[in-house]
Design an enzyme around this catalytic site. Sequence first.
Site, mmCIF file in Angstrom:
data_model
loop_
_atom_site.group_PDB
_atom_site.id
_atom_site.type_symbol
_atom_site.label_atom_id
_atom_site.label_comp_id
_atom_site.label_asym_id
_atom_site.label_seq_id
_atom_site.Cartn_x
_atom_site.Cartn_y
_atom_site.Cartn_z
ATOM 1 N N TYR A 242 -10.573 -7.860 51.381
ATOM 2 C CA TYR A 242 -9.676 -7.292 52.400
ATOM 3 C C TYR A 242 -8.231 -7.261 51.904
ATOM 4 O O TYR A 242 -7.397 -6.552 52.465
ATOM 5 C CB TYR A 242 -9.727 -8.081 53.710
ATOM 6 C CG TYR A 242 -11.055 -8.106 54.433
ATOM 7 C CD1 TYR A 242 -12.142 -7.333 54.013
ATOM 8 C CD2 TYR A 242 -11.222 -8.918 55.554
ATOM 9 C CE1 TYR A 242 -13.351 -7.380 54.677
ATOM 10 C CE2 TYR A 242 -12.437 -8.968 56.230
ATOM 11 C CZ TYR A 242 -13.500 -8.202 55.786
ATOM 12 O OH TYR A 242 -14.707 -8.259 56.468
ATOM 13 N N HIS B 260 -20.389 -11.915 50.064
ATOM 14 C CA HIS B 260 -20.051 -10.770 50.922
ATOM 15 C C HIS B 260 -21.143 -9.695 50.976
ATOM 16 O O HIS B 260 -21.462 -9.183 52.040
ATOM 17 C CB HIS B 260 -18.726 -10.160 50.445
ATOM 18 C CG HIS B 260 -18.009 -9.381 51.492
ATOM 19 N ND1 HIS B 260 -16.641 -9.247 51.507
ATOM 20 C CD2 HIS B 260 -18.458 -8.695 52.570
ATOM 21 C CE1 HIS B 260 -16.287 -8.505 52.547
ATOM 22 N NE2 HIS B 260 -17.372 -8.155 53.204
#
Length: 268
Positions: free
Chosen positions: A40, A98
């Site tokens: 992110y 992830h």
Amino acid sequence: MMIVPKFGVGTFRLSGQTVIDSIKTALNVGYRAVDTAQIYGNEAEVGQAISESGVNRNELFVTTKIWTDHYRHAQLIPGLKESLRKLRTDAVDLTLIHWPAPQLGISVEEMMQNLLEAKQQGLTQHIGVSNFNIALTQQAIDAVGKQHIATNQIELSPYLQNLKLADFLQTQQIDVTSYMTLAYGKVLNDPVLTEIAENHQASVAQIALAWALQKGFSVIPSSTRREHLIANLKAQDIQLNEAEMEMIKALERNGREVDPENLAPEWD
């Protein structure tokens, strides 16, 4: 017993001052769980927001996720230490792989063993996975034992209910964390959800979140607006009846929003 708090604030697609303001506002109105990820690019801002919020670190549950270039043994722990430096903390509460990224040629066993080592070093209190299908979750269980897998964070919404996977996780006592619970806002104009929302004098967003919570999932919606952050939290006070839950169940359309070609598994 759930490890992951039922309600957190997400930071996907938020950056710079926007994410700082969002997190500070969320903590100010009562959120105590924050979800971020290496990819992110906002861990430093999240760390800044937490430290400026005045909320004690030990009151918070902070989650980050390891990106694909850090899965190997030589990279995972140094990469996580860098995340901790950005987040201004000695340890996070939860660290996830992830994406399974099968094309990378790194086995689930290898990535989970590396993550378990980070836990054993005290860098993270809990570990888990994200975007894993049933077969890959089973591989993770086989690699480190299900007692070490706190959650599988997966895309879930009234339009993508992932019943097989969610049921499997719940039978394994692995928490289900729902992301994209509003399907990028696509559910917000749904007539069925609108009708249910009117019955409860609530917003459609609150109904979708209440549905996920009632299914036993954790949710991590994001917002940049104070009134939405407050309204989202109030979804916890809404109790849907059986008929309403059945109406929502009928909205399933396998409407997946996130399916990156080189990272995603074969979905169940």
